[in-house]
Design a protein around this motif. Structure first.
Motif, PDB file in Angstrom:
ATOM      1  N   THR A 261       0.883  -1.178   0.000  1.00  0.00           N
ATOM      2  CA  THR A 261       0.000   0.000   0.000  1.00  0.00           C
ATOM      3  C   THR A 261       0.915   1.221   0.000  1.00  0.00           C
ATOM      4  O   THR A 261       2.133   1.090   0.164  1.00  0.00           O
ATOM      5  N   GLU A 262       0.345   2.393  -0.191  1.00  0.00           N
ATOM      6  CA  GLU A 262       1.172   3.604  -0.250  1.00  0.00           C
ATOM      7  C   GLU A 262       1.770   3.970   1.102  1.00  0.00           C
ATOM      8  O   GLU A 262       2.748   4.718   1.169  1.00  0.00           O
ATOM      9  N   THR A 263       1.190   3.428   2.200  1.00  0.00           N
ATOM     10  CA  THR A 263       1.723   3.764   3.532  1.00  0.00           C
ATOM     11  C   THR A 263       2.814   2.776   3.913  1.00  0.00           C
ATOM     12  O   THR A 263       3.990   3.127   3.997  1.00  0.00           O
ATOM     13  N   VAL A 264       2.402   1.513   4.143  1.00  0.00           N
ATOM     14  CA  VAL A 264       3.322   0.417   4.466  1.00  0.00           C
ATOM     15  C   VAL A 264       2.704  -0.840   3.857  1.00  0.00           C
ATOM     16  O   VAL A 264       1.551  -0.813   3.424  1.00  0.00           O
ATOM     17  N   TYR A 265       3.442  -1.948   3.847  1.00  0.00           N
ATOM     18  CA  TYR A 265       2.863  -3.211   3.366  1.00  0.00           C
ATOM     19  C   TYR A 265       1.866  -3.742   4.394  1.00  0.00           C
ATOM     20  O   TYR A 265       2.082  -3.626   5.602  1.00  0.00           O
ATOM     21  N   GLY A 266       0.764  -4.304   3.893  1.00  0.00           N
ATOM     22  CA  GLY A 266      -0.253  -4.867   4.772  1.00  0.00           C
ATOM     23  C   GLY A 266      -0.287  -6.381   4.657  1.00  0.00           C
ATOM     24  O   GLY A 266       0.094  -6.946   3.625  1.00  0.00           O
ATOM     25  N   LEU A 267      -0.738  -7.051   5.722  1.00  0.00           N
ATOM     26  CA  LEU A 267      -0.923  -8.502   5.694  1.00  0.00           C
ATOM     27  C   LEU A 267      -2.418  -8.768   5.589  1.00  0.00           C
ATOM     28  O   LEU A 267      -3.150  -8.633   6.560  1.00  0.00           O
ATOM     29  N   ALA A 268      -2.870  -9.121   4.368  1.00  0.00           N
ATOM     30  CA  ALA A 268      -4.298  -9.102   4.076  1.00  0.00           C
ATOM     31  C   ALA A 268      -4.947 -10.479   4.136  1.00  0.00           C
ATOM     32  O   ALA A 268      -4.334 -11.499   3.824  1.00  0.00           O
ATOM     33  N   ALA A 269      -6.223 -10.457   4.553  1.00  0.00           N
ATOM     34  CA  ALA A 269      -7.100 -11.627   4.478  1.00  0.00           C
ATOM     35  C   ALA A 269      -8.520 -11.113   4.260  1.00  0.00           C
ATOM     36  O   ALA A 269      -8.803  -9.931   4.502  1.00  0.00           O
ATOM     37  N   ASN A 270      -9.394 -12.001   3.794  1.00  0.00           N
ATOM     38  CA  ASN A 270     -10.799 -11.654   3.600  1.00  0.00           C
ATOM     39  C   ASN A 270     -11.413 -11.199   4.931  1.00  0.00           C
ATOM     40  O   ASN A 270     -11.532 -11.988   5.871  1.00  0.00           O
ATOM     41  N   ALA A 271     -11.821  -9.941   5.000  1.00  0.00           N
ATOM     42  CA  ALA A 271     -12.315  -9.373   6.260  1.00  0.00           C
ATOM     43  C   ALA A 271     -13.638  -9.984   6.696  1.00  0.00           C
ATOM     44  O   ALA A 271     -14.031  -9.847   7.857  1.00  0.00           O
ATOM     45  N   LEU A 272     -14.336 -10.657   5.792  1.00  0.00           N
ATOM     46  CA  LEU A 272     -15.633 -11.232   6.145  1.00  0.00           C
ATOM     47  C   LEU A 272     -15.507 -12.692   6.590  1.00  0.00           C
ATOM     48  O   LEU A 272     -16.500 -13.328   6.919  1.00  0.00           O
TER      49      LEU A 272
ATOM     50  N   ALA B  23      -6.346  -5.832   7.011  1.00  0.00           N
ATOM     51  CA  ALA B  23      -4.888  -5.854   6.860  1.00  0.00           C
ATOM     52  C   ALA B  23      -4.199  -4.947   7.865  1.00  0.00           C
ATOM     53  O   ALA B  23      -4.300  -3.732   7.785  1.00  0.00           O
ATOM     54  N   PRO B  24      -3.488  -5.548   8.809  1.00  0.00           N
ATOM     55  CA  PRO B  24      -2.563  -4.764   9.638  1.00  0.00           C
ATOM     56  C   PRO B  24      -1.250  -4.620   8.878  1.00  0.00           C
ATOM     57  O   PRO B  24      -1.083  -5.227   7.811  1.00  0.00           O
ATOM     58  N   SER B  25      -0.312  -3.868   9.406  1.00  0.00           N
ATOM     59  CA  SER B  25       1.005  -3.808   8.781  1.00  0.00           C
ATOM     60  C   SER B  25       1.617  -5.211   8.801  1.00  0.00           C
ATOM     61  O   SER B  25       1.393  -5.984   9.735  1.00  0.00           O
ATOM     62  N   ALA B  26       2.408  -5.541   7.765  1.00  0.00           N
ATOM     63  CA  ALA B  26       2.834  -6.929   7.545  1.00  0.00           C
ATOM     64  C   ALA B  26       4.135  -7.288   8.259  1.00  0.00           C
ATOM     65  O   ALA B  26       4.918  -8.100   7.777  1.00  0.00           O
ATOM     66  N   ASN B  27       4.373  -6.690   9.417  1.00  0.00           N
ATOM     67  CA  ASN B  27       5.545  -7.010  10.231  1.00  0.00           C
ATOM     68  C   ASN B  27       5.165  -7.992  11.330  1.00  0.00           C
ATOM     69  O   ASN B  27       3.996  -8.118  11.678  1.00  0.00           O
ATOM     70  N   ARG B  28       6.178  -8.694  11.907  1.00  0.00           N
ATOM     71  CA  ARG B  28       5.926  -9.423  13.151  1.00  0.00           C
ATOM     72  C   ARG B  28       5.569  -8.378  14.202  1.00  0.00           C
ATOM     73  O   ARG B  28       6.120  -7.285  14.217  1.00  0.00           O
ATOM     74  N   SER B  29       4.626  -8.709  15.067  1.00  0.00           N
ATOM     75  CA  SER B  29       4.129  -7.745  16.034  1.00  0.00           C
ATOM     76  C   SER B  29       5.281  -7.104  16.813  1.00  0.00           C
ATOM     77  O   SER B  29       6.180  -7.798  17.275  1.00  0.00           O
ATOM     78  N   GLY B  30       5.237  -5.777  16.901  1.00  0.00           N
ATOM     79  CA  GLY B  30       6.271  -5.062  17.648  1.00  0.00           C
ATOM     80  C   GLY B  30       7.409  -4.552  16.791  1.00  0.00           C
ATOM     81  O   GLY B  30       8.110  -3.618  17.170  1.00  0.00           O
ATOM     82  N   ARG B  31       7.637  -5.147  15.619  1.00  0.00           N
ATOM     83  CA  ARG B  31       8.758  -4.749  14.757  1.00  0.00           C
ATOM     84  C   ARG B  31       8.392  -3.521  13.917  1.00  0.00           C
ATOM     85  O   ARG B  31       7.227  -3.183  13.768  1.00  0.00           O
ATOM     86  N   PRO B  32       9.411  -2.859  13.323  1.00  0.00           N
ATOM     87  CA  PRO B  32       9.089  -1.728  12.435  1.00  0.00           C
ATOM     88  C   PRO B  32       8.222  -2.197  11.269  1.00  0.00           C
ATOM     89  O   PRO B  32       8.414  -3.294  10.746  1.00  0.00           O
ATOM     90  N   SER B  33       7.292  -1.381  10.849  1.00  0.00           N
ATOM     91  CA  SER B  33       6.427  -1.740   9.726  1.00  0.00           C
ATOM     92  C   SER B  33       7.257  -1.862   8.451  1.00  0.00           C
ATOM     93  O   SER B  33       8.241  -1.153   8.272  1.00  0.00           O
ATOM     94  N   PRO B  34       6.859  -2.770   7.539  1.00  0.00           N
ATOM     95  CA  PRO B  34       7.622  -2.980   6.303  1.00  0.00           C
ATOM     96  C   PRO B  34       7.257  -1.956   5.234  1.00  0.00           C
ATOM     97  O   PRO B  34       6.082  -1.720   4.972  1.00  0.00           O
ATOM     98  N   THR B  35       8.242  -1.381   4.601  1.00  0.00           N
ATOM     99  CA  THR B  35       7.977  -0.459   3.491  1.00  0.00           C
ATOM    100  C   THR B  35       8.464  -1.036   2.160  1.00  0.00           C
ATOM    101  O   THR B  35       8.370  -0.376   1.134  1.00  0.00           O
TER     102      THR B  35
END
Ligand code: TXA
Ligand code: MG
Length: 341
Positions: A34-45, A142-154
């Motif tokens: 995404t334009e902000t950071v990479y997201g870890l996506a799944a079907n939200a429904l 989709a949250p940011s695609a980092n392991r929890s606590g780590r810097p977000s991936p760009t």
């Protein structure tokens, strides 16, 4: 699990988009640009698919996820009642780095909102993200695609370092342009409340909506007994393995302070700073260029680890205005350690 690498040579690349969309429709986990950071996506429904996001990230269960849509018109499907201010915001800032919180519709599973009765919606500007959501035919949590606590991936490479073997695929759509996560704005109260500063500034929001409160957790450590409006602000976050310490003061005092510190140190400085060559130094943009600082920040924090820096002293950015997003991330990376020198 073998993590598939899906390069996107250009956003019109239908075949690659369809491949990733098919994985998402089947309940898979796919890291997306995404334009902000990479997201870890799944079907939200799909509550089962969303549960895998929490497992892959090691994310605390009480931290809700953002739901990503591909058209403003989809917003009303996922909220109980569409707030007119949300439409104004969408017209002004979507697609783009703004997340809007409203009461949620029943179709959003509780796991997405971590049990809250609200939902956070965002329409990302990255053409690959939009094409993927549209092709999947479902909204994407989709949250940011980092392991929890780590810097977000760009970059997709950052995602690979954190998530290889834990998710179905990584879509490589190049570098994230904004570099810090979206601005999170709650419309649950009468006065809009900024929960997380990001690509859309407080000033821009006030120009459109009038008064916008800034949540007390944005620029400081939330008090233990304070009401939690944004669960994500509670946690230590964005942190490299190195201990991060913010130093506030001019360059001369900064360098004097760092000189007195033991071995294993490094500095995170502005582009213009003259730093002695023996001091390991990473730069994160011009002193008066907060947008550049945002773009470079997370990669700089990861670089500190790659270079084996144990304690990273940071030239602190301004605490307000357009620097608020960068300051907010650094303060959390530093677990609120900030020293005036
Ligand atoms: O730019 C972004 O927003 C990126 C990209 C991938 O879109 N996503 C992102 O997600 O940063 P995440 O999960 O790392 O951060 C979401 C933030 C958290 O602080 C969370 O607590 C907050 O949004 N949030 C989500 N839903 C909420 C809700 N219903 N009420 C309050 N806060 C919410
Ligand atoms: Mg995050």
């Amino acid at each position: 699990m073998n993590t598939l690498w899906i390069p996107i040579p250009d956003p019109g690349c239908k075949q690659a988009i369809e491949q990733a969309a098919a994985l998402l429709r089947r309940g898979g986990l796919v890291a997306i640009p995404t334009e902000t950071v990479y997201g870890l996506a799944a079907n939200a429904l799909d509550a089962h698919a969303v549960a895998q996001i929490f497992a892959a990230k090691g994310r605390p269960q009480d931290n809700p996820l953002i739901v990503h849509i591909s058209e403003t018109a989809q917003m009303e499907r996922y909220v109980r009642r569409l707030d007119p201010r949300a439409l104004l915001l969408a017209q002004a800032f979507w697609p783009g780095p703004l997340t809007i919180i409203q009461q949620k519709a029943a179709c959003i599973p509780d796991i997405v909102s971590a049990g809250l009765d609200s939902v956070a919606l965002r329409l990302p500007a990255h053409p690959v993200a939009r094409a993927l959501i549209a092709a999947a035919g479902v909204p994407l949590a989709a949250p940011s695609a980092n392991r929890s606590g780590r810097p977000s991936p760009t970059t997709a490479e950052h995602v690979r370092k954190d998530m290889d073997g834990r998710i179905d695929a990584i879509v490589d759509g190049g570098k994230s342009e904004v570099g810090v996560e979206s601005t999170v704005l709650s419309l649950l109260g009468e006065t809009p409340r900024l929960l997380r500063p990001g690509g859309v500034s407080h000033r821009q929001l006030e120009q459109l909506l009038g008064q916008v409160e800034i949540d007390s957790a944005v620029g400081a450590k939330p008090a233990e007994d304070a009401p939690v409006h944004s669960p994500g602000m509670k946690y230590r976050h964005y942190a490299p393995k190195a201990t991060v310490i913010l130093l506030r003061g001019d360059l001369e005092r900064f360098l004097h302070y760092v000189k007195e510190q033991p071995e294993g140190k490094g500095v995170l400085c502005f582009a213009e700073d003259a730093v002695p060559p023996e001091l390991p130094c990473i730069r994160y943009g011009g002193i008066a260029r907060p947008e550049e600082q945002a773009r470079l920040l997370f990669a700089a924090l990861r670089e500190a680890d790659d270079r084996g820096i144990q304690t990273l002293f940071v030239r602190a950015p301004e605490q307000s205005g357009d620097s608020l997003a960068v300051y907010n991330r650094l303060l959390r990376a530093a677990a609120f350690r900030e020293v005036t020198v």
